[in-house]
Design a protein around this motif. Structure first.
Motif, PDB file in Angstrom:
ATOM      1  N   TYR A 189       0.639  -1.171   0.001  1.00  0.00           N
ATOM      2  CA  TYR A 189      -0.067  -0.218   0.069  1.00  0.00           C
ATOM      3  C   TYR A 189       0.884   1.208   0.040  1.00  0.00           C
ATOM      4  O   TYR A 189       0.555   2.153  -0.724  1.00  0.00           O
ATOM      5  N   LEU A 190       1.924   1.182   0.624  1.00  0.00           N
ATOM      6  CA  LEU A 190       2.817   2.286   0.668  1.00  0.00           C
ATOM      7  C   LEU A 190       3.464   2.690  -0.783  1.00  0.00           C
ATOM      8  O   LEU A 190       3.463   3.953  -1.004  1.00  0.00           O
ATOM      9  N   GLU A 191       3.709   1.745  -1.538  1.00  0.00           N
ATOM     10  CA  GLU A 191       4.213   1.842  -2.832  1.00  0.00           C
ATOM     11  C   GLU A 191       3.310   2.682  -3.533  1.00  0.00           C
ATOM     12  O   GLU A 191       3.467   3.691  -4.331  1.00  0.00           O
ATOM     13  N   ARG A 192       1.857   2.325  -3.431  1.00  0.00           N
ATOM     14  CA  ARG A 192       0.769   2.980  -4.179  1.00  0.00           C
ATOM     15  C   ARG A 192       0.537   4.358  -3.717  1.00  0.00           C
ATOM     16  O   ARG A 192       0.338   5.238  -4.750  1.00  0.00           O
ATOM     17  N   LEU A 193       0.639   4.670  -2.589  1.00  0.00           N
ATOM     18  CA  LEU A 193       0.427   6.071  -1.749  1.00  0.00           C
ATOM     19  C   LEU A 193       1.519   6.872  -2.486  1.00  0.00           C
ATOM     20  O   LEU A 193       1.291   8.355  -2.586  1.00  0.00           O
ATOM     21  N   ILE A 194       2.952   6.428  -2.345  1.00  0.00           N
ATOM     22  CA  ILE A 194       3.929   7.175  -2.777  1.00  0.00           C
ATOM     23  C   ILE A 194       3.702   7.671  -4.324  1.00  0.00           C
ATOM     24  O   ILE A 194       4.002   8.557  -4.554  1.00  0.00           O
ATOM     25  N   GLY A 196       0.893   8.344  -5.767  1.00  0.00           N
ATOM     26  CA  GLY A 196      -0.122   9.388  -5.799  1.00  0.00           C
ATOM     27  C   GLY A 196      -0.759   9.388  -7.054  1.00  0.00           C
ATOM     28  O   GLY A 196      -1.392   8.246  -7.435  1.00  0.00           O
ATOM     29  N   ASP A 197      -1.066  10.358  -7.795  1.00  0.00           N
ATOM     30  CA  ASP A 197      -2.032  10.418  -9.040  1.00  0.00           C
ATOM     31  C   ASP A 197      -1.220   9.527 -10.113  1.00  0.00           C
ATOM     32  O   ASP A 197      -2.099   9.188 -11.137  1.00  0.00           O
TER      33      ASP A 197
END
Length: 227
Positions: A189-194, A196-197
């Motif tokens: 999840y952290l990878e996807r949050l980093i 962003g758009d």
């Protein structure tokens, strides 16, 4: 969801193709099935399966071709020992870490050495999973929640205490053993949050400086991860 704390060791009673799906029958005299109903989830070697039949000291689950191709189920034979864990409840102690039961890939045991009463096991994982494994982070091997001791490239090591050796199928491992690997949910999840758009963008062309997630050295440096 699961905790990665193995409740019992079962054995494969039968594994055969029925129509387009595989039917797996697990014998589990040491697992309390009194609170299990049809449709409930049980993790078998870390793979979340849905109970389709219940018997005396056994249960059945259907396994898709997709699951077989992505897990060690492709190597399962009658009599094989497997780790079992029922899905957690709100009252369950979270003694391990949050485990989804969705296997990310198959790893291989490289070596096993003694360290007092414990064992040090070294594994190699597919290159695509290496970035999710961190020293002192959590990893799930055949459904067992473990702490990563060391990391080097796509290889890592864990320490197995005597209790874990006997309470799981790890005591049956030999060099070359294939195992189900689930990386830490937080890392994914952290990878996807980093991103962003940019997570909504696809990278169909691919390049040597940007992986399938869209992360690149330049992008990480721009957001303070360059050092």
């Amino acid at each position: 969801m699961f905790t990665g704390i193995i409740e019992s060791i079962g054995s494969v009673d039968d594994f055969k193709l029925l129509g387009s799906e595989w039917r797996l029958k697990i014998r589990c005299p040491g697992l309390d099935l009194s609170d299990v109903q049809l449709g409930d989830s049980i993790a078998v070697n870390g793979c979340c399966l849905t109970v389709t039949e219940l018997g005396n000291n056994n249960f059945c689950a259907d396994v898709s071709n997709e699951s077989i191709s992505l897990t060690t189920f492709q190597y399962l034979k009658s009599g094989a020992k497997v780790n079992l864990e029922k899905a957690l409840t709100p009252q369950t102690r979270l003694g391990g870490h949050l485990v989804s039961g969705h296997v990310d890939g198959v790893g291989e045991l490289l070596s096993q050495t003694s360290d007092g009463g414990s064992w040090r096991l070294a594994f190699r994982v597919p290159d695509a999973l290496a970035r999710y494994i961190a020293q002192k982070g959590s990893i799930c091997i055949d459904g067992t929640s473990l702490t990563v001791n060391t990391v080097e490239g796509a290889s890592f090591s864990v320490n197995i205490i005597p209790h874990t050796q006997q309470a799981t199928v790890i005591h049956t491992y030999r060099a070359g053993q294939r195992v189900n690997i689930e990386v830490d949910l937080i890392a994914r999840y952290l990878e996807r949050l980093i991103l962003g758009d940019r997570a909504a963008q696809s990278d169909k062309g691919g390049s040597s400086t940007q992986d399938a997630t869209g992360l690149s050295k330049a992008f990480l440096a721009e957001h303070g991860f360059g050092h």
